[in-house]
Design an enzyme around this catalytic site. Sequence first.
Site, PDB file in Angstrom:
ATOM      1  N   LYS A   1       0.835  -1.219   0.000  1.00  0.00           N
ATOM      2  CA  LYS A   1       0.000   0.000   0.000  1.00  0.00           C
ATOM      3  C   LYS A   1       0.862   1.260   0.000  1.00  0.00           C
ATOM      4  O   LYS A   1       0.637   2.178  -0.803  1.00  0.00           O
ATOM      5  CB  LYS A   1      -0.920  -0.006   1.238  1.00  0.00           C
ATOM      6  CG  LYS A   1      -1.870  -1.177   1.300  1.00  0.00           C
ATOM      7  CD  LYS A   1      -2.822  -1.073   2.479  1.00  0.00           C
ATOM      8  CE  LYS A   1      -2.111  -1.150   3.817  1.00  0.00           C
ATOM      9  NZ  LYS A   1      -1.448  -2.462   4.035  1.00  0.00           N
ATOM     10  N   SER A   2       1.836   1.319   0.886  1.00  0.00           N
ATOM     11  CA  SER A   2       2.669   2.519   1.000  1.00  0.00           C
ATOM     12  C   SER A   2       3.544   2.710  -0.228  1.00  0.00           C
ATOM     13  O   SER A   2       3.756   3.839  -0.694  1.00  0.00           O
ATOM     14  CB  SER A   2       3.531   2.451   2.262  1.00  0.00           C
ATOM     15  OG  SER A   2       2.728   2.411   3.425  1.00  0.00           O
TER      16      SER A   2
ATOM     17  N   ASP B   1      -0.981   4.494   6.621  1.00  0.00           N
ATOM     18  CA  ASP B   1      -1.058   3.555   7.738  1.00  0.00           C
ATOM     19  C   ASP B   1      -2.379   3.650   8.503  1.00  0.00           C
ATOM     20  O   ASP B   1      -3.112   2.673   8.608  1.00  0.00           O
ATOM     21  CB  ASP B   1       0.114   3.735   8.704  1.00  0.00           C
ATOM     22  CG  ASP B   1       0.207   2.570   9.676  1.00  0.00           C
ATOM     23  OD1 ASP B   1       0.120   1.410   9.210  1.00  0.00           O
ATOM     24  OD2 ASP B   1       0.327   2.805  10.884  1.00  0.00           O
TER      25      ASP B   1
ATOM     26  N   ARG C   1     -13.274  -9.377 -14.799  1.00  0.00           N
ATOM     27  CA  ARG C   1     -12.445  -8.969 -15.931  1.00  0.00           C
ATOM     28  C   ARG C   1     -13.130  -7.928 -16.817  1.00  0.00           C
ATOM     29  O   ARG C   1     -12.485  -7.309 -17.664  1.00  0.00           O
ATOM     30  CB  ARG C   1     -12.073 -10.195 -16.778  1.00  0.00           C
ATOM     31  CG  ARG C   1     -11.308 -11.244 -15.985  1.00  0.00           C
ATOM     32  CD  ARG C   1     -10.907 -12.418 -16.847  1.00  0.00           C
ATOM     33  NE  ARG C   1      -9.967 -12.041 -17.882  1.00  0.00           N
ATOM     34  CZ  ARG C   1      -9.412 -12.923 -18.725  1.00  0.00           C
ATOM     35  NH1 ARG C   1      -9.720 -14.204 -18.637  1.00  0.00           N
ATOM     36  NH2 ARG C   1      -8.570 -12.516 -19.650  1.00  0.00           N
TER      37      ARG C   1
END
Length: 313
Positions: A161-162, A179, A245
Amino acid sequence: MGKKVRVSELVEHYNLEVICGEDGLKRTVTVADLYRPGLEMAGYFNYHPQERVQLLGRTEMSFFETLDETVRLHRAEQLCASEETPCIIVTRGLDIPAELVEEAKKQQLPVLRSQVATTILASRLTNFLENKLAPSTTIHGVLVDVYGVGMLITGGSGIGKSETALELVKRGHRLVADDAVEIRQTADYMLYGNAPDLIRHLLEIRGVGIINVMTLFGAGAVRNVKKISVVARLETWQQDKQYDRLGLDEETTRIIETDVPLITIPVRPGRNLAVIVEVAAMNYRLKRMGFNAALQFTNKLTETLAEDLDDMD
């Protein structure tokens, strides 16, 4: 337990003059709605919302002055009777009747005065109370502003994520929180996220450590608050799982009491997550403008199949 705001906070924030009832400044406000007790001044207390901040402007005060002294005392007694009433605020710096002050002192009800016009003060107070009393929660994730779309990136620890947020910042987008994302829900069920003060503008990159995004990339790389429009959930690629998809299936996730569009992004080596998040933000904006690529493709496919069937006949 619901949130509360002490009357003393209103006094401090708006520099209100305390006329009487200093011991009652610990009273709490539990609702963001304000009330102007015009009907109550005329004697109708049947549906008086006692739990609201009572706001007295020029209209209410001028009417109060026309009443007989005995009636004024009785009205003031009724207005100050409830322990649920947080406070009474008189606007425009108007003189406060002695009857109101006398009854407020008996009940230790704070009577406050502001120099600001009634409608302006009412607007400011409502915004302040809505912000303070709004339902809130804290979510583990990263919030970024991508092309004006608030993207909340969630997923397990170490999923990336970071790192995705760092790449987005390098590509010109803005970081809101890393965070821990503090989220509050407004009265119209909109979600707004921000970072806790302790970690504002900070980003943690494993192997590098904590970096200050504003210091490294400038003030244009961060923002303090952003409305959350989409949740992008990162998860490890599962070979046996069927992923969407076409984009026809629109999932949502609930945060507090609001449903937010959810995009599940499988993570595997070689996938550029930052670009995928960028495209997801642009696609969301297009859908909001009425253009749905997946739906358009499906319609064209249906038309083509129908034409082929006609040719076969």
